[in-house]
Design a protein around this motif. Structure first.
Motif, PDB file in Angstrom:
ATOM      1  N   ASP A   3       4.015 -22.641 -10.619  1.00 14.95           N
ATOM      2  CA  ASP A   3       4.234 -22.627 -11.977  1.00 14.95           C
ATOM      3  C   ASP A   3       2.673 -22.542 -12.402  1.00 14.95           C
ATOM      4  N   THR A   4       2.407 -21.642 -13.334  1.00 18.16           N
ATOM      5  CA  THR A   4       0.882 -21.338 -13.890  1.00 18.16           C
ATOM      6  C   THR A   4       1.135 -21.077 -15.236  1.00 18.16           C
ATOM      7  N   TYR A   5       0.164 -21.310 -16.003  1.00 19.78           N
ATOM      8  CA  TYR A   5      -0.054 -20.814 -17.388  1.00 19.78           C
ATOM      9  C   TYR A   5      -0.973 -19.616 -17.046  1.00 19.78           C
ATOM     10  N   THR A   6      -0.355 -18.575 -16.661  1.00 22.87           N
ATOM     11  CA  THR A   6      -0.836 -17.141 -16.568  1.00 22.87           C
ATOM     12  C   THR A   6       0.380 -15.988 -16.360  1.00 22.87           C
ATOM     13  N   LYS A   7       0.008 -14.899 -16.127  1.00 19.85           N
ATOM     14  CA  LYS A   7       0.810 -13.871 -16.089  1.00 19.85           C
ATOM     15  C   LYS A   7       1.439 -13.970 -14.951  1.00 19.85           C
ATOM     16  N   PRO A   8       2.896 -13.934 -14.600  1.00 19.68           N
ATOM     17  CA  PRO A   8       3.497 -13.963 -13.385  1.00 19.68           C
ATOM     18  C   PRO A   8       2.639 -12.542 -12.356  1.00 19.68           C
ATOM     19  N   ALA A   9       2.671 -12.759 -11.434  1.00 19.56           N
ATOM     20  CA  ALA A   9       2.098 -11.662 -10.658  1.00 19.56           C
ATOM     21  C   ALA A   9       2.790 -11.918  -9.133  1.00 19.56           C
ATOM     22  N   MET A  10       2.841 -10.643  -8.522  1.00 16.78           N
ATOM     23  CA  MET A  10       3.272 -10.584  -6.958  1.00 16.78           C
ATOM     24  C   MET A  10       2.379  -9.354  -6.606  1.00 16.78           C
ATOM     25  N   GLU A  11       1.178  -9.661  -5.757  1.00 16.72           N
ATOM     26  CA  GLU A  11       0.420  -8.475  -5.607  1.00 16.72           C
ATOM     27  C   GLU A  11      -0.146  -8.678  -4.078  1.00 16.72           C
ATOM     28  N   CYS A  12      -0.346  -7.665  -3.370  1.00 17.01           N
ATOM     29  CA  CYS A  12      -1.036  -7.740  -1.981  1.00 17.01           C
ATOM     30  C   CYS A  12      -2.081  -6.432  -1.745  1.00 17.01           C
ATOM     31  N   PHE A  13      -3.324  -6.683  -1.893  1.00 17.93           N
ATOM     32  CA  PHE A  13      -4.156  -5.608  -1.774  1.00 17.93           C
ATOM     33  C   PHE A  13      -4.976  -5.727  -0.422  1.00 17.93           C
ATOM     34  N   LEU A  14      -5.329  -4.516   0.457  1.00 16.35           N
ATOM     35  CA  LEU A  14      -5.777  -4.467   1.614  1.00 16.35           C
ATOM     36  C   LEU A  14      -6.815  -3.530   1.467  1.00 16.35           C
ATOM     37  N   MET A  15      -8.131  -3.845   2.446  1.00 11.79           N
ATOM     38  CA  MET A  15      -9.142  -2.974   2.447  1.00 11.79           C
ATOM     39  C   MET A  15      -9.800  -2.727   3.755  1.00 11.79           C
ATOM     40  N   GLY A  16      -9.727  -1.293   3.889  1.00 14.23           N
ATOM     41  CA  GLY A  16     -10.490  -0.999   5.327  1.00 14.23           C
ATOM     42  C   GLY A  16     -11.704  -0.082   5.156  1.00 14.23           C
ATOM     43  N   ASP A  17     -12.224   0.282   6.132  1.00 11.75           N
ATOM     44  CA  ASP A  17     -13.595   0.968   5.619  1.00 11.75           C
ATOM     45  C   ASP A  17     -13.540   2.668   5.358  1.00 11.75           C
ATOM     46  N   LYS A  18     -12.167   3.027   5.812  1.00  6.42           N
ATOM     47  CA  LYS A  18     -11.721   4.423   5.305  1.00  6.42           C
ATOM     48  C   LYS A  18     -10.632   4.666   4.247  1.00  6.42           C
ATOM     49  N   GLY A  19     -10.082   3.503   3.889  1.00  3.71           N
ATOM     50  CA  GLY A  19      -9.010   3.446   3.058  1.00  3.71           C
ATOM     51  C   GLY A  19      -8.391   2.190   2.604  1.00  3.71           C
ATOM     52  N   GLY A  20      -7.637   2.117   1.747  1.00  8.56           N
ATOM     53  CA  GLY A  20      -7.134   0.834   1.467  1.00  8.56           C
ATOM     54  C   GLY A  20      -5.838   1.066   0.934  1.00  8.56           C
ATOM     55  N   ALA A  21      -5.012  -0.109   0.321  1.00  9.20           N
ATOM     56  CA  ALA A  21      -3.748  -0.075  -0.168  1.00  9.20           C
ATOM     57  C   ALA A  21      -3.407  -1.175  -1.129  1.00  9.20           C
ATOM     58  N   SER A  22      -2.499  -0.769  -1.944  1.00  8.77           N
ATOM     59  CA  SER A  22      -1.854  -1.989  -2.625  1.00  8.77           C
ATOM     60  C   SER A  22      -0.146  -2.036  -2.372  1.00  8.77           C
ATOM     61  N   VAL A  23       0.185  -3.084  -2.084  1.00  7.62           N
ATOM     62  CA  VAL A  23       1.752  -3.158  -1.569  1.00  7.62           C
ATOM     63  C   VAL A  23       2.722  -3.090  -2.699  1.00  7.62           C
ATOM     64  N   PHE A  24       2.584  -3.586  -3.937  1.00  6.18           N
ATOM     65  CA  PHE A  24       3.732  -3.681  -4.899  1.00  6.18           C
ATOM     66  C   PHE A  24       2.997  -3.085  -6.229  1.00  6.18           C
ATOM     67  N   PRO A  25       3.186  -1.852  -6.368  1.00  5.65           N
ATOM     68  CA  PRO A  25       4.103  -0.954  -5.722  1.00  5.65           C
ATOM     69  C   PRO A  25       3.080  -0.192  -4.668  1.00  5.65           C
ATOM     70  N   ALA A  26       3.796   0.388  -3.628  1.00  2.63           N
ATOM     71  CA  ALA A  26       3.014   0.914  -2.313  1.00  2.63           C
ATOM     72  C   ALA A  26       1.915   2.126  -2.812  1.00  2.63           C
ATOM     73  N   LYS A  27       0.874   2.012  -2.866  1.00  6.16           N
ATOM     74  CA  LYS A  27      -0.072   2.969  -3.034  1.00  6.16           C
ATOM     75  C   LYS A  27      -1.325   2.977  -2.332  1.00  6.16           C
ATOM     76  N   VAL A  28      -1.565   3.950  -1.641  1.00  8.55           N
ATOM     77  CA  VAL A  28      -2.567   4.061  -0.678  1.00  8.55           C
ATOM     78  C   VAL A  28      -3.960   4.811  -1.476  1.00  8.55           C
ATOM     79  N   PHE A  29      -4.930   4.683  -0.705  1.00 10.12           N
ATOM     80  CA  PHE A  29      -6.451   5.130  -1.415  1.00 10.12           C
ATOM     81  C   PHE A  29      -7.214   5.398  -0.388  1.00 10.12           C
ATOM     82  N   ARG A  30      -7.414   6.750  -0.285  1.00  9.22           N
ATOM     83  CA  ARG A  30      -8.326   7.424   0.773  1.00  9.22           C
ATOM     84  C   ARG A  30      -9.243   8.240   0.272  1.00  9.22           C
ATOM     85  N   GLY A  31     -10.345   8.438   0.898  1.00  6.95           N
ATOM     86  CA  GLY A  31     -11.351   9.621   0.688  1.00  6.95           C
ATOM     87  C   GLY A  31     -12.033   8.846  -0.800  1.00  6.95           C
TER      88      GLY A  31
END
Ligand SMILES: NC(=O)c1ccc[n+]([C@@H]2O[C@H](COP(=O)([O-])OP(=O)(O)OC[C@H]3O[C@@H](n4cnc5c(N)ncnc54)[C@H](O)[C@@H]3O)[C@@H](O)[C@H]2O)c1
Length: 349
Positions: free
Chosen positions: A256-284
């Protein structure tokens, strides 16, 4: 040649009903028995899923020779004794998260499974979300390079179990969620166990070396007091885990929090990264690509925790997506975070 059906017994008719649903969709599985201390509910689900036997005692159900495997969705403190009893009686075990409430008990469970030669899998259901599996596949192919950072968040509004979840709902009903001796943790063990695990899993389960964190309980306290409910477990947890090769994960979860509900997971690597909800990948430089489920799976079936548990029993060489040993480390991290909050210090692992 006809294959003998795998006979499963399910304990718990709260979230356990999703286990029944899950197993009912796996070919060659028979839900043979259902157990709950609430006999009427156990009977209701036995009727729904065609289970021949109904029990109010898990011990008695586990004593059935005909059962090959059991699937346990009982209050957290019961995970240890139920798992040990089932393994000792020769059953494969699917146990709900959190695996247990003390690191030494988690190790006892993992060791008992090895000794019994049976599969012990924890129902870390987020690992099986198609988004998670798709991002994990990119990570395993090395498309993100060296992964160095993960951040995951789950904020709910009015999402305390028992307090905000209806008694006739499908999960989170029991008073036990608010009682430390039964639950072990509050939000940390209930939803933190998922969100920390998700980032850690996708990053390749690096070895944790230190944990620092804080626990909070503010927003629902007046409501708990007004209803005379126990005020024992945390509402929110935030922490940072550092790993052997310099990687880190930050995570925050709250019922319970006084803020916007959220479910997020972000991942970072030295060549790319991603967010999981929704699944998006970032490269180059400018590539921001939404991973498409249809293309990714290309007609192959999407594994569920239940189909995967069954496959791992049928083929003991198959790599389990949630090995028990990884969960021992996960429980160690959660326990260290609670100790860090209590002591105000960083805990070395
Ligand atoms: N993987 C997930 O996403 C997920 C989601 C919800 C719950 N869970 C986990 O599932 C477990 C159960 O949670 P829930 O939400 O179903 O709780 P719940 O309180 O809604 O239901 C628990 C059920 O267990 C029964 N029970 C209690 N003690 C028992 C005993 N000794 N023998 C047989 N039955 C017994 C109760 O009568 C009740 O029907 C917890 O460990 C929880 O963390 C996991």
């Amino acid at each position: 040649m006809t294959v003998k059906p795998l006979r499963v017994g399910v304990v718990g008719t709260g979230f356990g009903r999703y286990h029944m649903d899950g197993f009912s969709e796996v070919p060659g599985v028979e839900i043979l028995a259902i157990c709950d201390v609430n006999k009427a509910e156990a009977q209701e689900f036995a009727n729904k899923y065609g289970a021949k036997y109904v029990f109010t005692s898990a011990k008695k159900m586990f004593s059935m020779d005909e059962l090959d495997a059991v699937s346990i969705a009982s209050p957290n403190a019961q995970h240890l004794p139920m798992t040990l009893d089932a393994l000792q009686k020769g059953k494969h075990v699917l146990i709900e998260k959190p695996m247990t409430i003390k690191p030494r008990d988690a190790k006892t469970m993992a060791d008992a499974a090895k000794k019994a030669g049976k599969l012990l899998m924890v129902e870390q259901s987020l690992r099986f979300r198609p988004e998670a599996q798709m991002v994990k596949a990119y990570a395993e192919r090395g498309e993100f390079g060296k992964m160095y950072y993960g951040r995951s968040t789950w904020y709910r509004r009015k999402g305390w179990p028992h307090l905000h979840m209806p008694p006739d709902g499908t999960l989170g009903r029991g008073l036990w969620f608010l009682q430390k001796r039964h639950a072990g943790f509050g939000a940390l063990g209930d939803i933190g166990v998922h969100l920390l695990d998700l980032a850690w899993y996708i990053m390749g389960t690096p070895k944790p070396v230190s944990v620092s964190g804080q626990l909070f309980r503010h927003v629902a306290v007046p409501e708990l007091k007004a209803k005379g409910l126990p005020i024992e477990v945390e509402e929110m947890a935030a922490g940072m885990i550092k790993f052997k090769d310099g990687q880190a994960i930050m995570f925050e979860v709250s019922w319970d929090t006084y803020t916007k509900p959220a479910m997020e997971c972000f991942l970072m690597g030295d060549k790319g990264g991603a967010s999981v909800f929704p699944a998006k990948v970032f490269r180059g430089n400018d590539i921001d690509e939404t991973v498409d489920i249809e293309t990714h799976y290309n007609g192959l079936p999407i594994e569920t925790p239940f189909s995967h548990f069954v496959d791992c029993i049928r083929d003991r060489r198959k790599k389990c997506i949630v090995p028990a040993d990884e969960n021992v480390t996960l429980i160690k991290m959660l326990d260290a975070l609670a100790r860090s909050a209590k002591s105000g210090k960083e805990i070395k692992l």
